[in-house]
Structures are given as structure tokens and as C-alpha cells.
Write an enzyme that holds these catalytic residues in place. Structure first.
Site, short mmCIF file in Angstrom:
data_model
loop_
_atom_site.label_atom_id
_atom_site.label_comp_id
_atom_site.label_asym_id
_atom_site.label_seq_id
_atom_site.Cartn_x
_atom_site.Cartn_y
_atom_site.Cartn_z
N HIS A 191 0.84 -1.21 0.00
CA HIS A 191 0.00 0.00 0.00
C HIS A 191 0.87 1.26 0.00
O HIS A 191 0.66 2.17 -0.81
CB HIS A 191 -0.90 -0.03 1.24
CG HIS A 191 -1.69 1.22 1.47
ND1 HIS A 191 -3.03 1.34 1.15
CD2 HIS A 191 -1.32 2.43 1.99
CE1 HIS A 191 -3.45 2.55 1.46
NE2 HIS A 191 -2.43 3.23 1.99
N GLU A 192 1.86 1.31 0.86
CA GLU A 192 2.73 2.49 0.94
C GLU A 192 3.63 2.61 -0.28
O GLU A 192 3.89 3.72 -0.75
CB GLU A 192 3.57 2.43 2.23
CG GLU A 192 2.77 2.48 3.52
CD GLU A 192 1.89 3.71 3.62
OE1 GLU A 192 2.27 4.78 3.08
OE2 GLU A 192 0.80 3.61 4.22
N HIS B 186 1.90 4.38 -3.03
CA HIS B 186 1.94 5.84 -2.89
C HIS B 186 3.21 6.41 -3.53
O HIS B 186 3.18 7.47 -4.15
CB HIS B 186 1.91 6.22 -1.40
CG HIS B 186 0.56 6.08 -0.75
ND1 HIS B 186 -0.60 6.49 -1.35
CD2 HIS B 186 0.20 5.60 0.47
CE1 HIS B 186 -1.62 6.26 -0.54
NE2 HIS B 186 -1.16 5.72 0.57
N GLU C 176 -6.04 6.90 -0.80
CA GLU C 176 -6.06 5.69 0.02
C GLU C 176 -6.79 4.56 -0.70
O GLU C 176 -6.36 3.41 -0.67
CB GLU C 176 -6.71 5.97 1.38
CG GLU C 176 -5.94 6.96 2.25
CD GLU C 176 -4.49 6.54 2.48
OE1 GLU C 176 -4.22 5.33 2.60
OE2 GLU C 176 -3.63 7.44 2.51
#
Length: 301
Positions: free
Chosen positions: A142-143, A146, A218
Site C-alpha cells: 500500500h505504501e 503511494h 487511500e
């Protein structure tokens, strides 16, 4: 978007361009008005703004780590964390960012930095201790998304405007109090009022834009991470564990540190989803994120 196997999210790209374009216009307008208000003292005001901007760009990642109480870690210090990051970066075909750990029981993670090549990915000790390998892998994916999408950099740069506007509004308010107590300083008072109103308006615009971007990014990161790992259930499980952590069990100092990077974090520490606060929330609700992940799981079969 960075060259990686994370799929390009066109809606996210459009939102980032809109946010940055709007903030640039707001920033330019603020500088123009500030120049007019300050009169012959305008070079000092512009110099202060430029100086703060340069500092923010050069030290944004370090400031984020300091705010979270984190420190960089080597493969020798955190072999399992680095092994997970190495595997995901190979899978995503992207360079590995600098890894850091915040020594706090708060369960969270975030990515911040001024350039894609200098982004820092931070994970808390609570996250490392409480999540299993697959859940932690989902959070790291997930990070990393980003970073690959570039929104970690956009958030870091865009937040500068809000921080500067907030500080300027505080200075203007104090100048108003000083000028209001002294006679013969009506011109100074007018300038202070103008600076305060301008800074407050700029801050409000930046906050609304940044938080709208933060909420959407998100969803985009959850989707990209689930596609990369092929395991949306693990990411859902991580969300449940992070969101269910009781605040009463976490020292207040750790909570204050965690909330300073709420907009960047995997999941917000303090709930911001009360009635009427949707515009000011930094994240979508955990329920909404899990619902989307369940739909992705069905698509993946």
C-alpha cells in the site's frame, strides 16, 4: 507515475494535477497580495516565503521522521522488514525507498519525501509486532504504491502551502493583538488583518484540497496493493487490526506524534469520520475501504 508494475490510476493523476494547479494559483495570489500589503517591505516577505519553501523541500522527509519519532533502519537492524520490501520492490519493478521505524505501540505506516528517489517509508514498531507477514506485506505494498503513483511526493509538497499559511495566520493574529493595544498603529493593524484573512483563506483551501486528495489516494493505494500482492484479504485484516487498536492502551505522547502525520498515514489514529466532518477527514472510513477490497477479492476470484 514512476516506471513500475503498479497500474496507473488516471483519476488519481487528474486529482493530483488539479490540487497542485489550484495550490500554485492560490500561492501566487497570496504572494501578490502579500507584496501589495507589505509595500516597500515586500522583499523581506518574499525572501521569508522562499526560504521556508527551500527548507521544506530539502528537509521534508527528515521533518516527517522527526514528527513521528522515527529513525532509519538498515537490513542488519530489521532483516525481515527489508526482506519484505525487497520482495515487493522486485515484484513491482521499482527501487526500494529508505526504510524507517518509529518506536511506538501505535499501529501505522506512512511514506513521505520531496522526490521519488528520496522517499522514506516508515513503519511503527506496533505494526511490526502485531501484524503477521502477509498483513505487513499488504501494508508495505500500500505504501509503495503511494511512492510509485507519486502521490506521496505531491502530498509532501502540497502540505507546505497549508503549513506556511497556518503559521502566517498565527503570526498575523499576534500582530493584530499588538497593533490593537497601541495607538497610532492603525496602518500596521490593517496590514495584520489583511495578512491574517489571506493566510486563513489560503490555509482553508489547501486543507480541503489536500484532504480530498488524501481520501481518494487511500482507495487507489488499497486497490494497487491488492492487485500487486493478489491478497486483498490480508490488507483488509491489517485495516481491521489497525483501526481496532484502543486509544486508551496507547500513551498520549505516542498519539500526539502519530496524529502529526495523519494525512500521510496508512490509517488515521484519531477518528475523523463523525457526522458533518467528511470534508475534513484525511481518510475514507475503514468500512468503505474493506468493502472495496472485498469487491477486488471477488474480481480476483
Amino acid at each position: 507515475m514512476a516506471q513500475s508494475r503498479f497500474r496507473t490510476d488516471r483519476q488519481l493523476s487528474a486529482r493530483m494535477i488539479t490540487v497542485m494547479g489550484t495550490l500554485v494559483l492560490a500561492y501566487a495570489a497570496a504572494i501578490a497580495i502579500l507584496t501589495f500589503v507589505l509595500g516597500r517591505w515586500w522583499p523581506l516577505g518574499i525572501a521569508a516565503v522562499v526560504g521556508f519553501f527551500v527548507f521544506q523541500m530539502l528537509a521534508s522527509d527528515k521533518v516527517a521522521l522527526m514528527a513521528a519519532g522515527a529513525h532509519e533502519v538498515t537490513p542488519e537492524q530489521e532483516p525481515e522488514l527489508h526482506a519484505l520490501a525487497d520482495r515487493l520492490c522486485v515484484l513491482a519493478d521499482m527501487p526500494k525507498p529508505t526504510l524507517a521505524v518509529a518506536e511506538t505501540p501505535v499501529l501505522n505506516a506512512f511514506a513521505a519525501g520531496r522526490r521519488r528517489k528520496s522517499v522514506v517509508l516508515c513503519v511503527t514498531r506496533g505494526m511490526i509486532n502485531k501484524l503477521d507477514e502477509q498483513e505487513l506485506e499488504g501494508v508495505l505494498a500500500h505504501e509503495l504504491s503511494h511512492v510509485a503513483h507519486g502521490d506521496a511526493v505531491v502530498m509532501t509538497v502540497a502540505s507546505f502551502v497549508g503549513v506556511l499559511a497556518g503559521l502566517t495566520a498565527q503570526v498575523g493574529a499576534r500582530l493584530m493583538l499588538i497593533a490593537g493595544r497601541m495607538r497610532g498603529l492603525w496602518q500596521f493593524l490593517v496590514i495584520a488583518i489583511a495578512i491574517t484573512l489571506l493566510a486563513t483563506a489560503t490555509w482553508l483551501v489547501s486543507v480541503l484540497l489536500i484532504r480530498a486528495l488524501s481520501r481518494y489516494r487511500e482507495f487507489a493505494a488499497d486497490h494497487a496493493a491488492a492487485q500487486l500482492t493478489g491478497n486483498p484479504a490480508a490488507l483488509s485484516s491489517a485495516l481491521v487490526k489497525v483501526s481496532s487498536t484502543r486509544r486508551s492502551l496507547i500513551p498520549s505522547q505516542d498519539l500526539r506524534r502519530a496524529t502529526t502525520v495523519n494525512a500521510f498515514a496508512f490509517c488515521p489514529v484519531a477518528g475523523a469520520h463523525k457526522t458533518g466532518s467528511k470534508l475534513l477527514s484525511t481518510h475514507p472510513t475503514v468500512e468503505a475501504r474493506i468493502e472495496r477490497l472485498e469487491r477486488i477479492a471477488q474480481q480476483l476470484g
